[in-house]
Design an enzyme around this catalytic site. Sequence first.
Site, PDB file in Angstrom:
ATOM      1  N   ASP A 100       1.458  12.712  -2.168  1.00 52.49           N
ATOM      2  CA  ASP A 100       1.137  11.456  -1.280  1.00 52.49           C
ATOM      3  C   ASP A 100       1.244  11.727   0.085  1.00 52.49           C
ATOM      4  OD1 ASP A 100       0.495   8.498  -0.361  1.00 52.49           O
ATOM      5  OD2 ASP A 100       0.745   7.904  -2.463  1.00 52.49           O
TER       6      ASP A 100
ATOM      7  N   GLN B 243      -1.000  -1.354  -2.689  1.00 54.91           N
ATOM      8  CA  GLN B 243      -0.359  -2.702  -2.423  1.00 54.91           C
ATOM      9  C   GLN B 243      -0.682  -3.654  -3.431  1.00 54.91           C
ATOM     10  OE1 GLN B 243      -2.151  -3.527   1.797  1.00 54.91           O
ATOM     11  NE2 GLN B 243      -3.822  -4.664   0.631  1.00 54.91           N
TER      12      GLN B 243
END
Length: 303
Positions: free
Chosen positions: A230, A113
């Site tokens: 991922d 993030q």
Amino acid sequence: MATPLMRLLLAACPLLLVTADPIRKVSTNGTLPLVMWHGMGDSCCNPLSMGAIKKMIEDDVPGIYVLSLRIGNNIDTSNSFFMDVNQQVTQVCAQLAQDPQLKGGYNAMGFSQGGQFLRAVAQRCPSPPMKNLISVGGQHQGVYGLPRCPGESSVICNWIRKALNTEAYSDLVQKHLVQAQYWHDPLKDDLYKKHSVFLADINQERVVNETYKKNLQLLEKFVMVKFLNDTVVDPRVTEWFGFLKTGQSKETETLQESLLYTEDRLGLAAMEKAGKLVFLASDGNHLQFTEKWFNDNLLPYIR
């Protein structure tokens, strides 16, 4: 004391396990400084993650000044879950403007993030100038899935998923849960565009802020790393600025297929035409890479 939510999200964040880092400051010695922003559940100086990456870079690029951003105390992780992202960006912009070693410009590297948060810095705060932005597993079109957490059937995990699916765009959740601020529900596009306090703004979903567009195009390179295996980020294509097609939750589209690109609301089409966009892939899981891969693929953008 960590809340159940904090403990859950901390467990969901994989860290790069390398060696410890002594805190140190050095002059740039002709190399542009590097600013790093950590991911969810991490901190600026964790010796098993950001501290180790800082040391690795300093060892490989002698004389570089590396600033690993502190959002709170050295070991504070709670702000990566509960502090308004816009406030974080404002604080970081002030910190960068006050650092004399950055006045000539800097490169930036965001992890998870931290990638979209540093992009907000580039768009909102062009001074001191950011030269290259490297996003390592960042979620530039947001996420539509809770990051991996232990116990798929646990009451806590189910409650959080329900809260994000049903209340992500409430004022209370938007104000207090960082991950809700880049939650992107393709089935509730109107609510997302109206109530997302962070992502919808930096992605020009409501109005086109020409300053954002101009400032982002000042970058020399915008490097995006996608992790091909991922299991934390959903959908994975968000790491290359793609996302789910609006109105459904199965089919994805690339950045180049999106309205954001075809209407060039952020200037990304112009940047790609100018050779400023770089798309890299790693075979690992989220934030999992070797030192060799890092040196071969990312060091060229920070030397």
